[in-house]
Structure formats: C-alpha cells, structure tokens
Scaffold this motif. Structure first.
Motif, PDB file in Angstrom:
ATOM      1  N   TYR A  32      55.033  -3.362  23.891  1.00  0.00           N
ATOM      2  CA  TYR A  32      55.923  -2.534  23.062  1.00  0.00           C
ATOM      3  C   TYR A  32      56.800  -3.431  22.178  1.00  0.00           C
ATOM      4  N   GLY A  55      59.953   9.106  16.525  1.00  0.00           N
ATOM      5  CA  GLY A  55      59.225   8.348  17.539  1.00  0.00           C
ATOM      6  C   GLY A  55      58.341   9.148  18.480  1.00  0.00           C
ATOM      7  N   ASP A  69      64.492   4.352  11.704  1.00  0.00           N
ATOM      8  CA  ASP A  69      63.344   4.554  12.591  1.00  0.00           C
ATOM      9  C   ASP A  69      63.763   5.647  13.574  1.00  0.00           C
ATOM     10  N   ASP A  83      57.074  -3.806  18.103  1.00  0.00           N
ATOM     11  CA  ASP A  83      58.326  -3.606  17.376  1.00  0.00           C
ATOM     12  C   ASP A  83      58.670  -4.820  16.521  1.00  0.00           C
ATOM     13  N   ASN A 139      54.935  10.562  20.328  1.00  0.00           N
ATOM     14  CA  ASN A 139      53.702   9.906  20.740  1.00  0.00           C
ATOM     15  C   ASN A 139      52.537  10.818  20.413  1.00  0.00           C
ATOM     16  N   GLN A 185      66.576   2.686  26.330  1.00  0.00           N
ATOM     17  CA  GLN A 185      65.787   1.593  25.747  1.00  0.00           C
ATOM     18  C   GLN A 185      66.673   0.502  25.131  1.00  0.00           C
TER      19      GLN A 185
HETATM   20  N1  ARG Z   1      57.508   6.328  20.969  1.00  0.00           N
HETATM   21  C1  ARG Z   1      58.670   5.814  21.640  1.00  0.00           C
HETATM   22  C2  ARG Z   1      58.991   6.696  22.848  1.00  0.00           C
HETATM   23  O1  ARG Z   1      58.551   7.833  22.931  1.00  0.00           O
HETATM   24  C3  ARG Z   1      59.879   5.761  20.736  1.00  0.00           C
HETATM   25  C4  ARG Z   1      59.762   4.833  19.560  1.00  0.00           C
HETATM   26  C5  ARG Z   1      61.080   4.348  19.084  1.00  0.00           C
HETATM   27  N2  ARG Z   1      61.015   3.421  17.990  1.00  0.00           N
HETATM   28  C6  ARG Z   1      60.685   2.119  18.098  1.00  0.00           C
HETATM   29  N3  ARG Z   1      60.635   1.400  17.025  1.00  0.00           N
HETATM   30  N4  ARG Z   1      60.439   1.571  19.260  1.00  0.00           N
HETATM   31  O2  ARG Z   1      59.685   6.224  23.731  1.00  0.00           O
END
Ligand code: ARG
Length: 588
Positions: free
Chosen positions: A324, A122, A119, A328, A124, A352
């Motif tokens: 979130y 990521g 993964d 996940d 947006n 994270q």
């Molecule tokens: N879209 C998220 C960000 O910009 C990252 C995603 C990472 N992957 C996940 N499975 N949470 O912070």
C-alpha cells in the motif's frame, strides 16, 4: 473586501501606537460577553508587564485614542484592563451594503493561487460502497470546494483501490463458475468480448463470496494470490477481465457519487501508479535511502523527536511484492510529474494516520517532492450507530451507502408530506434535496477527526443544528422575497440602512463575518466551522424575522433595506451550503 475584524484590529492597533504602545497588542476578537459588547481587546493586560503599568491605565489611554475613530459607537476600558467594543451601526450597514453588490459576497480570492491535489473517496473497486466511504467523500468534497471558492486550483482524485487481492479473488471465483470463458484459456489469441461476463449485482455478490471462501480454504486463497500476481504481471486474459471489472464498477461508483453531488476530476487508482514503482525503487536504492533488511527493502523514517515509534517504511516485501505504501509513494511521483502540486491533501480514516506519516516522511527524505510541497492528512473518525458502535444494518451487516441514502430520503419524505406545504408531486424530489442536506450536514457539522453518531431522526429534523433547518431558513427567506415581488414592488432593492434594533444588528454582524468564517474553515480543513457559522446566521435571521414585520412595513426605505438585508443573508447561506456540497429547494 477587507475583513471587518481586520478593519477593527487595524484601527485598534493604530490606537495602541498613538498612545505610545506596541501596536501588536491591538489584537481584537469577537466578544465572549455579547451582553456587554460586540468585540473585545485584551492587549492592555498583555502589555502591563512590558510597560510596568496597571493594565487599566494602558486601556484608558488606548480607549481615548479609539474614541476618535468613527467605526466605533462605544469603547470602554473595564477593570482589570479589558477594552469593550461596540461598532457604529452605520458602519456595519455600510459594510453590508458593499458586500451586497460584491459578486464574491466579500470573500477575497487568494493572491497566490495554489495547485492542490485532494485525494478522497478512496473506494475499492468491485466492493460495494459502504458507509465508511461516505465520510471521505462528503468531507473531501467540501474541502475541495472551499479551496476553490478561495481561488485555488484544486484537483480532486478518487484514488480507486483497484489493484489488490480483491481482483485476484474475483478472477478466481469467476473461473470456478464459468471455466469456459476465453479469459482463462492461455492459448486464446482472439479478441475478447466487448460485453462484461457479469453485471454489477453479480459482481457485488461474487466478491464477498470469494472473500469468504478464501478465509476458509487455503488452496483457494493460494489460487487468488496467484491470479493477483499474474494479473499484475500483465496476463492478457486477466487484464481483459480486470478492464471489465473496472468498467462495470466505475459506472456504478459514478452513479452513486453523482447522487451525493460528489464529483472527481481524476478517476485514477492504485493501478495507475504501478509503472512508476520500478524506477522509483531504483532511485531510492541508488541514492542510498533504501536498504535490505531481512530480505525486505526498507527506508528509515524515524526522527529523534518522535514521541511514539515510527517504524521504517517497507517498500518491497521479501518476495518482491509492493505494498500500500509503495503504491502511495509511486502515486506521489506520478502527481509530481503531472501537476507539480503545492500541496496534496488526503482525506482518509484516521486509523491510517501512521501509514501517512511514514509515506510523507519517506517521500520527502527520498526527494520524490521538493522541500516546499505540503502534505496534509485529514483523518476522520468513525460513523457510529446509536449504540455507539460502528454503524450497521438492523441485521448487523455493513450498511450499503445506497440504502443509507434511501432511508434518509424516506424519512424526509414522511416529514415533508406531514408538513403539507408542498404539493405531493414535488415531495419526492424535495425529499431527495433535503435528505442530502440532512446526510451531509449531519456529518460535516462534527469535527472530522471525531467519531459521531448517525441519527436519522435528529439529522432529518427541521429544528436544531441540522441541514433541514438551514434549508428551511433559506426557503423562508425565498418565500418572503417572492411575496415582496408579488406586491408589485420594484425589482431594485434599496440600500441597507443602519439597523433599527438589536436582533437586526446582531444579524448584520454575523452576516459580515462570512469571509472570516470561510477562510478559517479552509485554513483548518474544517467544514464544521462553516456549519457553525451558518447555524448561528440562521438563528440570528430567525430571531430578527420573529420580531420584524418586514412586508407590512410602511416606511418604504426601511422595507427595501430589510429586503436587501435578507436577500444578502440568503445569498450567503446559499453560497455556504454550496461550498458544503448541497443545495436548497424553492419550497419545502
Ligand atoms: N482504498 C483505501 C481504503 O479503502 C483508501 C485510499 C486512501 N487514499 C490513499 N491515497 N491511500 O482504505
């Protein structure tokens, strides 16, 4: 092929055993005193206590046995009890000669291939790709390629952020600007237009505008939240708009990732996990893992051995909204259903980490995966500017990935033109190929978890530990090979002969370590180790090159041996940079 280090270790272990000691003491590593020897074994020191003997006595007895093996040129016991090892040059060249005709360049594919989902990326949706997303894409792509190179089935998933408030914000702003569009008319039952009512540049302007407004105007924010909720409940017009946003955005994302030579197998996102949430929550409740606490639904994930507090996982907020973490977790359910993976790797900003600790524990506790499924979090640090602060544009804004790539390519173009060895019409293309190596190697050569300083001048330099230096080395070898062919030499290379001098032997030893370096990099999810390996290999090649007149050599067999050796070095370098995610031009 068996790794050279394993051959050496096995032989040394045998010697310990024959001398009457535990073979486990025969561990061998690359020498940390290259001036004295090539490999070393410190097992005699470790065995001294166990056998109540002076380490040097053990070492001497083992050395006597080791001397009988023809893989060593010299083995020495040195006080207090080191064993210094130098390899038989003919054995090293024989290893390379086998490696040269091995399609896999000595790399052994795993006997038990695993199914692994990675993964990464990521991004947006509807927000421009910025440098923060660069690291995930670059590191993730390389880890994916390493896993595949070693024979695993690795599936890359971009995991789009495509279901959050940003969608509601865009819908709200669009409604302010174009209220007459059919998407906002709830009584509309006809078909919606096939064409999106905005372009990618408009979309990229709409989002920051809406996001700014929502911060200042609570009523606006309320509207955006409501639009998000309605979208998530499936309001027809909003779903149609969402599809347009996705389509326009994903087309643009694909273009950008293509430029980075980053490729995903799956273009799934947070939205794809939504149907899995309700049944998952039901199961968590029924199994007694999830319970209500102050209106919210939570799962405890703390463990008695925790050094720092791990807060409970919040599954649903008091208004019933998911988070979130919920998405996940539901994505894990989906992946388990679709692929039943042995491992899931997440390449995400290290800030994270707590989120993933909670998510992994919750998934395991609630039985969303079996006990053998491995979860791996590869957290990366921040890309900083020369001032040590997160990388910004000169105006202080967030740097867009596209612009960053353009800056690197421009700088590379300048340097290549100064170099003047390429005719101008190729320089643009070459600059892009070399620029990508500068960008990716500049990132990958740092340990992922550390912050690093993005320095265009340093990354684009042809000297030092940089992508262009590695490519320059490859191009240099290619040029020798083509001049060799121009001499009318027969296409068949000769056998690799025992090295004639020290730089040649050093180059051979480093070349022979490719399989070891690649495995180690993969096992540690550490592309920087592969970078360190090729940097040393390039240095060893250049030292050899500077003191060897390859093409002027009169002894045909010697010359052919050198040609075979440098072709092998080139093949290894090219294989390694392919795993890292970039390639070399023919000329520079
Ligand atoms: N879209 C998220 C960000 O910009 C990252 C995603 C990472 N992957 C996940 N499975 N949470 O912070």
């Amino acid at each position: 092929m068996e790794k050279l280090i394993d051959v050496i270790t096995r032989t040394t272990e045998d010697a310990f055993e024959k001398a009457g000691y535990d073979r486990k003491l025969g561990h061998v590593s690359v020498s940390n005193r290259p001036d004295l020897c090539e490999y070393q074994c410190n097992g005699a020191m470790a065995g001294a206590k166990q056998y109540h003997k002076a380490p040097i006595m053990i070492a001497e007895a083992v050395v006597d046995e080791m001397k009988k093996a023809d893989i060593f040129a010299s083995v020495e016991a040195v006080k207090p009890g080191f064993i210094n090892i130098t390899l038989n040059p003919a054995k090293v060249s024989a290893y390379l000669d086998e490696m040269r005709t091995d399609d896999d360049l000595s790399v052994t594919k795993t006997e038990q291939p695993k199914t692994i989902i990675i993964d990464y990326g990521g991004p947006n949706v509807a927000k421009p790709l910025h440098v923060g997303h660069l690291r995930s894409a670059v590191i993730g792509e390389s880890i994916k390629r390493m896993g595949r190179r070693l024979g695993n089935r690795v599936i890359g998933d971009v995991h789009l952020g495509d279901w959050g408030l940003q969608m509601g914000l865009i819908i709200t702003e669009l409604q302010e600007r174009k209220p007459d569009l059919p998407y906002f008319d709830e009584s509309y039952t006809g078909e919606y237009p096939a064409e999106a009512p905005f372009t990618i540049s408009e979309l990229e302007e709409i989002y920051p505008c809406a996001s700014g407004k929502s911060k200042e105007d609570p009523a606006y924010k309320e509207k955006a939240l409501e639009a998000t909720a309605e979208l998530q409940r499936g309001r027809r017009g909003y779903m149609a708009l969402w599809k347009h946003i996705m389509q326009v955005s994903v087309t643009d994302l694909k273009k950008n990732y293509e430029k980075l030579d980053v490729h995903f197998d799956l273009w799934k996102g947070e939205s794809d996990a939504q149907p899995y949430i309700a049944p998952m929550v039901e199961k968590m409740k029924n199994d007694g893992y999830a319970y209500m606490d102050q209106g919210a639904l939570i799962v405890d994930v703390a463990e008695p051995t925790d050094q720092k507090e791990v807060p409970p996982c919040m599954i649903l907020k008091s208004d019933g909204a998911s988070l979130y973490t919920t998405t996940d977790l539901a994505t894990i359910v989906q992946r388990e259903e679709d692929y039943h993976p042995d491992e899931i790797i997440y390449v995400v900003d290290k800030r994270q980490e707590m989120h993933f600790i909670q998510t992994f524990r919750c998934a395991r506790k609630c039985g969303l995966v079996g006990p053998d499924t491995k979860f791996t979090f590869v957290g990366f640090g921040t890309m900083n500017g020369k001032d040590g602060k997160p990388f910004k544009t000169r105006e202080g804004g967030v740097m867009r990935l596209e612009n960053l790539i353009r800056d690197i390519d421009d700088e590379m173009y300048k340097k290549i033109v100064e170099n003047r060895s390429v005719r101008d019409k190729d320089a643009g293309e070459t600059a892009e190929v070399v620029g990508l190596s500068a960008l990716k190697y500049g990132d990958l050569s740092n340990q992922a978890s550390k912050d690093y300083i993005f320095d265009v001048d340093r990354f684009t330099s042809f000297e030092g530990n940089t992508g262009p230096y590695i490519l320059y080395t490859i191009v240099r070898i290619k040029s020798i090979l083509s001049r060799y062919e121009e001499q009318g030499a027969s296409a068949t290379d000769g056998a690799i002969l025992a090295p004639a001098g020290d730089p040649e032997k050093k180059l051979m030893l480093q070349t022979a370590r490719y399989n070891e370096a690649l495995e180690e990099a993969w096992e540690n999810y550490a592309p920087h180790r592969l970078c360190a390996y090729i940097y040393e290999l390039a240095n060893d090649f250049n030292s050899f090159y500077h003191e060897t007149k390859i093409l002027a050599e009169e002894d045909e067999a010697r010359k052919k041996s050198w040609i075979s050796l440098i072709r092998l070095v080139k093949n290894v370098l090219e294989d390694a940079i392919d795993v890292l995610g970039f390639s070399a031009p023919d000329r520079m």
